[in-house]
Design a protein around this motif. Sequence first.
Motif, PDB file in Angstrom:
ATOM      1  N   ALA A  16      -3.841  42.338  41.327  1.00 52.74           N
ATOM      2  CA  ALA A  16      -2.426  41.865  41.648  1.00 52.74           C
ATOM      3  C   ALA A  16      -1.432  42.863  41.855  1.00 52.74           C
ATOM      4  N   ALA A  17      -1.496  43.893  40.844  1.00 53.68           N
ATOM      5  CA  ALA A  17      -0.367  44.855  41.181  1.00 53.68           C
ATOM      6  C   ALA A  17      -0.647  45.927  42.181  1.00 53.68           C
ATOM      7  N   LYS A  18      -1.903  46.033  42.524  1.00 56.06           N
ATOM      8  CA  LYS A  18      -2.399  46.966  43.562  1.00 56.06           C
ATOM      9  C   LYS A  18      -1.853  46.436  44.595  1.00 56.06           C
ATOM     10  N   PHE A  19      -2.145  45.154  44.798  1.00 55.83           N
ATOM     11  CA  PHE A  19      -1.700  44.313  46.271  1.00 55.83           C
ATOM     12  C   PHE A  19       0.068  44.299  46.308  1.00 55.83           C
ATOM     13  N   ARG A  20       0.422  44.198  45.213  1.00 57.09           N
ATOM     14  CA  ARG A  20       2.083  44.317  45.391  1.00 57.09           C
ATOM     15  C   ARG A  20       2.636  45.631  45.759  1.00 57.09           C
ATOM     16  N   ALA A  21       1.940  46.698  45.278  1.00 53.80           N
ATOM     17  CA  ALA A  21       2.377  48.007  45.722  1.00 53.80           C
ATOM     18  C   ALA A  21       1.751  48.201  47.174  1.00 53.80           C
ATOM     19  N   ALA A  22       0.960  47.603  47.533  1.00 52.91           N
ATOM     20  CA  ALA A  22       0.703  47.667  48.937  1.00 52.91           C
ATOM     21  C   ALA A  22       1.600  46.873  49.980  1.00 52.91           C
ATOM     22  N   GLY A  23       2.597  46.306  49.338  1.00 51.82           N
ATOM     23  CA  GLY A  23       3.489  45.405  50.061  1.00 51.82           C
ATOM     24  C   GLY A  23       3.271  44.084  50.137  1.00 51.82           C
ATOM     25  N   VAL A  24       2.241  43.419  49.403  1.00 54.70           N
ATOM     26  CA  VAL A  24       2.081  42.236  49.504  1.00 54.70           C
ATOM     27  C   VAL A  24       3.038  41.442  48.546  1.00 54.70           C
ATOM     28  N   ASP A  25       3.588  40.332  49.305  1.00 57.52           N
ATOM     29  CA  ASP A  25       4.530  39.514  48.531  1.00 57.52           C
ATOM     30  C   ASP A  25       3.962  38.329  47.677  1.00 57.52           C
ATOM     31  N   ARG A  26       2.738  37.755  48.311  1.00 54.51           N
ATOM     32  CA  ARG A  26       2.108  36.672  47.513  1.00 54.51           C
ATOM     33  C   ARG A  26       0.691  36.734  47.900  1.00 54.51           C
TER      34      ARG A  26
END
Length: 162
Positions: A60-70
């Motif tokens: 989840a943290a990697k997705f957020r770092a890649a610009g994913v909001d949800r």
Amino acid sequence: MIERGNPLPSVGIKLVTAAGVEDTTSDAVLGRGTVVLFTVPGAFTPTCHDNHLPGFIANAAKFRAAGVDRIVCASANDHHVMKAWANASEALGDVDFLADGNADFARALGLDKDFTGTGMGTRYARAAMIIRDGIIDAVFVEDAPGVNASGAPAILMALEAA
């Protein structure tokens, strides 16, 4: 089947989050920002529970770092089952869940799959997609059993390549 460049369909669903369960629409949940949606045949089913969902929670943290909001998981289960699965997997806060009990959203996406031979009725094909402001940016559908093209590592690679 939904393709890159298509707008997200608007279908009534139930959203399960850390705040509870609410009636809403697919476009209201998935139509703003960058969203990763992954679809599974069933909550608590072995591959979904042991191999698909955990990768999205762990990354989840990697997705957020890649610009994913949800990050959102959809299944053709009722909201009671989806809430129980979300709680049991300790995913809430990292992953939201769409309960699509009648598989209406699955059909609208063209990701409905007949599992009547196994007693499960109409379910989702195992897949994932990247959605940007309500437009499908990429779709990854599994062509064999297991989690490969739609798993968290593959989606992270696709985000990095974009």
